[in-house]
Motif scaffolding. Structure first.
Motif, PDB file in Angstrom:
ATOM      1  N   GLY A 194       0.824  -1.216   0.000  1.00 14.06           N
ATOM      2  CA  GLY A 194       0.000   0.000   0.000  1.00 14.06           C
ATOM      3  C   GLY A 194       0.856   1.264   0.000  1.00 14.06           C
ATOM      4  N   HIS A 195       1.896   1.297   0.837  1.00 13.02           N
ATOM      5  CA  HIS A 195       2.769   2.478   0.872  1.00 13.02           C
ATOM      6  C   HIS A 195       3.480   2.664  -0.469  1.00 13.02           C
ATOM      7  CE1 HIS A 195       3.046   2.482   5.536  1.00 13.02           C
ATOM      8  NE2 HIS A 195       2.106   3.291   5.105  1.00 13.02           N
ATOM      9  N   ALA A 196       3.889   1.555  -1.101  1.00 10.36           N
ATOM     10  CA  ALA A 196       4.580   1.657  -2.395  1.00 10.36           C
ATOM     11  C   ALA A 196       3.610   2.217  -3.451  1.00 10.36           C
ATOM     12  CB  ALA A 196       5.119   0.291  -2.808  1.00 10.36           C
ATOM     13  N   ILE A 197       2.349   1.814  -3.382  1.00 12.57           N
ATOM     14  CA  ILE A 197       1.358   2.350  -4.335  1.00 12.57           C
ATOM     15  C   ILE A 197       1.134   3.847  -4.073  1.00 12.57           C
ATOM     16  CG2 ILE A 197      -1.096   2.272  -4.966  1.00 12.57           C
ATOM     17  CD1 ILE A 197      -0.932  -0.793  -4.631  1.00 12.57           C
ATOM     18  N   GLU A 198       1.036   4.224  -2.809  1.00  9.85           N
ATOM     19  CA  GLU A 198       0.874   5.661  -2.507  1.00  9.85           C
ATOM     20  C   GLU A 198       2.031   6.460  -3.092  1.00  9.85           C
ATOM     21  OE1 GLU A 198       0.153   5.268   1.932  1.00  9.85           O
ATOM     22  OE2 GLU A 198      -1.165   6.932   1.416  1.00  9.85           O
ATOM     23  N   HIS A 199       3.250   5.921  -2.944  1.00 11.38           N
ATOM     24  CA  HIS A 199       4.433   6.592  -3.475  1.00 11.38           C
ATOM     25  C   HIS A 199       4.340   6.678  -4.995  1.00 11.38           C
ATOM     26  CE1 HIS A 199       8.719   6.890  -4.711  1.00 11.38           C
ATOM     27  NE2 HIS A 199       8.774   7.705  -3.674  1.00 11.38           N
ATOM     28  N   ALA A 200       3.962   5.557  -5.634  1.00 10.05           N
ATOM     29  CA  ALA A 200       3.861   5.533  -7.110  1.00 10.05           C
ATOM     30  C   ALA A 200       2.804   6.521  -7.601  1.00 10.05           C
ATOM     31  CB  ALA A 200       3.518   4.117  -7.583  1.00 10.05           C
ATOM     32  N   GLU A 201       1.796   6.732  -6.788  1.00  9.08           N
ATOM     33  CA  GLU A 201       0.709   7.640  -7.182  1.00  9.08           C
ATOM     34  C   GLU A 201       0.954   9.063  -6.671  1.00  9.08           C
ATOM     35  OE1 GLU A 201      -1.598   6.858  -9.247  1.00  9.08           O
ATOM     36  OE2 GLU A 201      -1.241   4.698  -9.324  1.00  9.08           O
ATOM     37  N   ARG A 202       2.179   9.339  -6.244  1.00  6.62           N
ATOM     38  CA  ARG A 202       2.594  10.662  -5.734  1.00  6.62           C
ATOM     39  C   ARG A 202       1.653  11.181  -4.655  1.00  6.62           C
ATOM     40  NH1 ARG A 202       6.399  11.689  -9.656  1.00  6.62           N
ATOM     41  NH2 ARG A 202       5.883  10.979 -11.678  1.00  6.62           N
ATOM     42  N   TYR A 203       1.199  10.278  -3.832  1.00  2.11           N
ATOM     43  CA  TYR A 203       0.359  10.611  -2.661  1.00  2.11           C
ATOM     44  C   TYR A 203      -0.938  11.329  -3.048  1.00  2.11           C
ATOM     45  CZ  TYR A 203       4.495   8.940  -0.433  1.00  2.11           C
ATOM     46  OH  TYR A 203       5.530   8.130  -0.079  1.00  2.11           O
ATOM     47  N   GLN A 204      -1.388  11.077  -4.289  1.00  2.00           N
ATOM     48  CA  GLN A 204      -2.667  11.658  -4.712  1.00  2.00           C
ATOM     49  C   GLN A 204      -3.824  10.703  -4.419  1.00  2.00           C
ATOM     50  OE1 GLN A 204      -2.761  14.931  -5.832  1.00  2.00           O
ATOM     51  NE2 GLN A 204      -0.658  14.659  -5.105  1.00  2.00           N
ATOM     52  N   TRP A 205      -3.507   9.442  -4.132  1.00  2.00           N
ATOM     53  CA  TRP A 205      -4.553   8.468  -3.815  1.00  2.00           C
ATOM     54  C   TRP A 205      -4.937   8.569  -2.344  1.00  2.00           C
ATOM     55  CZ3 TRP A 205      -4.930   2.819  -5.747  1.00  2.00           C
ATOM     56  CH2 TRP A 205      -4.983   2.793  -7.142  1.00  2.00           C
ATOM     57  N   ARG A 206      -6.157   8.175  -2.047  1.00  2.00           N
ATOM     58  CA  ARG A 206      -6.531   8.040  -0.633  1.00  2.00           C
ATOM     59  C   ARG A 206      -5.811   6.830  -0.060  1.00  2.00           C
ATOM     60  NH1 ARG A 206     -11.105   9.935  -3.142  1.00  2.00           N
ATOM     61  NH2 ARG A 206     -11.962  11.819  -2.204  1.00  2.00           N
ATOM     62  N   HIS A 207      -5.333   6.982   1.188  1.00  5.94           N
ATOM     63  CA  HIS A 207      -4.573   5.928   1.863  1.00  5.94           C
ATOM     64  C   HIS A 207      -5.350   4.608   1.845  1.00  5.94           C
ATOM     65  CE1 HIS A 207      -1.908   4.162   4.858  1.00  5.94           C
ATOM     66  NE2 HIS A 207      -2.947   3.928   5.647  1.00  5.94           N
ATOM     67  N   GLY A 208      -6.644   4.667   2.162  1.00  6.21           N
ATOM     68  CA  GLY A 208      -7.441   3.440   2.258  1.00  6.21           C
ATOM     69  C   GLY A 208      -7.529   2.695   0.937  1.00  6.21           C
ATOM     70  N   PRO A 266      -2.254  -1.833 -12.073  1.00  8.71           N
ATOM     71  CA  PRO A 266      -1.724  -2.155 -13.406  1.00  8.71           C
ATOM     72  C   PRO A 266      -0.564  -3.160 -13.370  1.00  8.71           C
ATOM     73  CG  PRO A 266      -2.165   0.187 -13.248  1.00  8.71           C
ATOM     74  CD  PRO A 266      -2.410  -0.390 -11.885  1.00  8.71           C
ATOM     75  N   ALA A 267      -0.670  -4.171 -14.227  1.00 14.43           N
ATOM     76  CA  ALA A 267       0.283  -5.291 -14.213  1.00 14.43           C
ATOM     77  C   ALA A 267       1.723  -4.830 -14.456  1.00 14.43           C
ATOM     78  CB  ALA A 267      -0.135  -6.315 -15.262  1.00 14.43           C
ATOM     79  N   GLY A 268       1.918  -3.810 -15.265  1.00 11.01           N
ATOM     80  CA  GLY A 268       3.273  -3.415 -15.639  1.00 11.01           C
ATOM     81  C   GLY A 268       4.045  -2.628 -14.580  1.00 11.01           C
ATOM     82  N   ARG A 269       3.480  -2.412 -13.421  1.00 11.03           N
ATOM     83  CA  ARG A 269       4.147  -1.547 -12.428  1.00 11.03           C
ATOM     84  C   ARG A 269       4.964  -2.316 -11.377  1.00 11.03           C
ATOM     85  NH1 ARG A 269       0.372   2.991 -11.821  1.00 11.03           N
ATOM     86  NH2 ARG A 269      -0.036   3.654 -13.960  1.00 11.03           N
ATOM     87  N   TRP A 270       5.090  -3.620 -11.532  1.00 12.81           N
ATOM     88  CA  TRP A 270       5.672  -4.411 -10.452  1.00 12.81           C
ATOM     89  C   TRP A 270       7.098  -3.984 -10.097  1.00 12.81           C
ATOM     90  CZ3 TRP A 270       5.075  -6.570  -6.204  1.00 12.81           C
ATOM     91  CH2 TRP A 270       6.018  -7.467  -5.669  1.00 12.81           C
ATOM     92  N   GLU A 271       7.951  -3.788 -11.114  1.00 13.72           N
ATOM     93  CA  GLU A 271       9.361  -3.476 -10.824  1.00 13.72           C
ATOM     94  C   GLU A 271       9.470  -2.197  -9.996  1.00 13.72           C
ATOM     95  OE1 GLU A 271      11.758  -5.470 -11.234  1.00 13.72           O
ATOM     96  OE2 GLU A 271      10.532  -6.927 -12.319  1.00 13.72           O
ATOM     97  N   THR A 272       8.667  -1.198 -10.350  1.00 15.66           N
ATOM     98  CA  THR A 272       8.695   0.072  -9.615  1.00 15.66           C
ATOM     99  C   THR A 272       8.244  -0.132  -8.170  1.00 15.66           C
ATOM    100  OG1 THR A 272       8.029   1.112 -11.673  1.00 15.66           O
ATOM    101  CG2 THR A 272       7.839   2.454  -9.698  1.00 15.66           C
ATOM    102  N   LEU A 273       7.175  -0.877  -7.997  1.00 18.53           N
ATOM    103  CA  LEU A 273       6.656  -1.089  -6.637  1.00 18.53           C
ATOM    104  C   LEU A 273       7.667  -1.870  -5.796  1.00 18.53           C
ATOM    105  CD1 LEU A 273       2.937  -1.991  -7.469  1.00 18.53           C
ATOM    106  CD2 LEU A 273       3.828   0.192  -6.626  1.00 18.53           C
ATOM    107  N   LEU A 274       8.281  -2.884  -6.429  1.00 23.14           N
ATOM    108  CA  LEU A 274       9.251  -3.705  -5.684  1.00 23.14           C
ATOM    109  C   LEU A 274      10.441  -2.846  -5.254  1.00 23.14           C
ATOM    110  CD1 LEU A 274       9.916  -6.569  -4.710  1.00 23.14           C
ATOM    111  CD2 LEU A 274      11.114  -6.949  -6.877  1.00 23.14           C
ATOM    112  N   ALA A 275      10.908  -1.987  -6.149  1.00 24.25           N
ATOM    113  CA  ALA A 275      12.045  -1.119  -5.814  1.00 24.25           C
ATOM    114  C   ALA A 275      11.676  -0.207  -4.642  1.00 24.25           C
ATOM    115  CB  ALA A 275      12.440  -0.295  -7.034  1.00 24.25           C
ATOM    116  N   THR A 276      10.463   0.317  -4.644  1.00 24.91           N
ATOM    117  CA  THR A 276      10.042   1.196  -3.536  1.00 24.91           C
ATOM    118  C   THR A 276       9.961   0.411  -2.229  1.00 24.91           C
ATOM    119  OG1 THR A 276       8.758   2.472  -5.111  1.00 24.91           O
ATOM    120  CG2 THR A 276       8.261   2.828  -2.787  1.00 24.91           C
ATOM    121  N   MET A 277       9.425  -0.802  -2.285  1.00 24.10           N
ATOM    122  CA  MET A 277       9.342  -1.600  -1.051  1.00 24.10           C
ATOM    123  C   MET A 277      10.742  -1.902  -0.513  1.00 24.10           C
ATOM    124  SD  MET A 277       6.081  -4.158  -1.451  1.00 24.10           S
ATOM    125  CE  MET A 277       6.489  -4.917  -3.013  1.00 24.10           C
TER     126      MET A 277
END
Ligand code: GLY
Length: 361
Positions: free
Chosen positions: A252-266, A308-319
């Protein structure tokens, strides 16, 4: 079922025990939590609550000098410049160690107010009055306070227990529906990690469960607060048990980061929980039925369960970056069953990727 309106009180145990009150109209009776000898109070609030903060000031004004600090809402308020603005108001008013701060707003505002209270003269009395569901069931309870830096979220802060948390359900009513439903991400989390009754209530009558005026809604807040109070009472500084509250938060935190904190936390945590459920299923811990229950409850609340399926590498790097910041290996809270959370440490990269494929859109 309508909410009968009495006050429910929970106590957070620990070195400095404090009450959490849940009820209606409670925000206008805060003086009893401020203690004897308080001469000045600073109410930290966002612009949207300016009128409500003025009403709070009126309710306290006979007993003490009340100052208002209007700060930007959401993450824009969690900046050192905004904290400095609050310190300036306190300094110019000669705030002493026996004065107090009230955090009045959503989770970002109570995080900021907590940080300001924790740092002024090494700590002044703090009363948190959360006004969003997320703030009520999570952010305002447990003493995590802090601000962001350019390098990341919550990098500067402290554990600082409030003197009281006052949850006035009347402050929720004007909230936007989307904000309210996003707050349900944390409520559902408590259901899966500790309290199946939460899941039953949501499944039995979604409309009643998500209406802030009902008894069902109040029961959900009470069940959630009871869990948070117990966990942070046992493990204030997150040495062990408190980690279960991070269910769904690693991704969840990695997604928030990928979305530049524009998404709601929940919303981000919702996808994170779905991912953690798939991780547990693929590692042979969790049944298909419980994974499906995640998907159906979160979807019924209009929370997302895919990314989105193509975002895994970015999310993994953030985690992994997050992992380094915490000085520990990659860890996920997963379930062996409902109300049986456990830690999955250093999972195989192939397992991590396979679970992501299950939630990839
Ligand atoms: N929001 C998670 C915690 O308070 O530990």
């Amino acid at each position: 079922m309508t909410d009968a309106g009495s006050t429910t009180t929970f106590t957070v145990n620990g070195a400095n025990p404090y009450p959490i009150e849940i009820g209606r109209g409670l925000r206008l009776d805060l003086a009893r939590h401020l203690g004897q000898g308080i001469a000045k109070v600073l109410i930290v609030h966002p612009p949207t609550l300016a009128a409500a903060a003025a009403e709070l000031r009126e309710s306290l004004a006979g007993d003490m000098q009340v100052l208002l600090a209007e700060v930007p809402d959401a993450e824009a308020g969690k900046r050192v410049e905004v904290a400095a603005f609050c310190w300036q108001i306190m300094g110019q008013a000669d705030f002493t160690r026996s004065d107090a701060v009230i955090g009045f707003g959503g989770g970002a505002v109570t995080d900021l107010a907590g940080f300001v209270a924790a740092t002024w003269l090494r700590g002044v009395r703090l009363v948190q009055v959360p006004t969003t569901l997320l703030g009520m069931v999570d952010a305002a309870i447990g003493g995590k306070t802090g601000i962001n830096t350019n390098e990341g979220k919550n990098l500067v802060g402290s554990f600082y227990a409030p003197a009281a948390v006052v949850i006035d359900l009347d402050t929720l009513t004007p909230l936007g529906r989307n904000d309210l439903l996003a707050g349900f991400g944390e409520v559902v989390k408590y259901g899966f990690i500790a309290e199946p009754e939460i899941l039953d209530i949501i499944e039995a009558d979604l409309e009643a469960a998500t209406d802030p005026t009902t008894g069902e809604f109040r029961r959900l807040v009470e069940l959630s607060v009871a869990i948070k109070a117990r966990v942070v009472g046992e493990d204030f500084t997150e040495q062990g048990l408190r980690e279960i509250l991070n269910y769904g938060h690693t991704l969840g935190h990695a997604i928030e980061h990928a979305e530049r904190y524009q998404w709601r936390h929940g919303a981000a945590v919702s996808i994170g929980m779905m991912y953690a459920a798939e991780l547990a299923r693929l590692s042979g811990r969790l049944s298909d039925a419980v994974v499906d229950r995640h998907r159906s409850i979160l979807t019924s609340l209009t929370l997302p369960t895919t990314y989105p399926a193509g975002r895994w590498e970015t999310l993994l790097a953030t985690m992994h970056r997050d992992k380094k910041a915490r000085g520990s290996m990659l860890r996920f809270i997963v379930l062996d069953d409902i109300a049986r959370p456990t830690v999955l440490a250093a999972p195989e990269p192939s397992l991590l990727f396979a679970a992501y494929q299950e939630i990839g859109a």
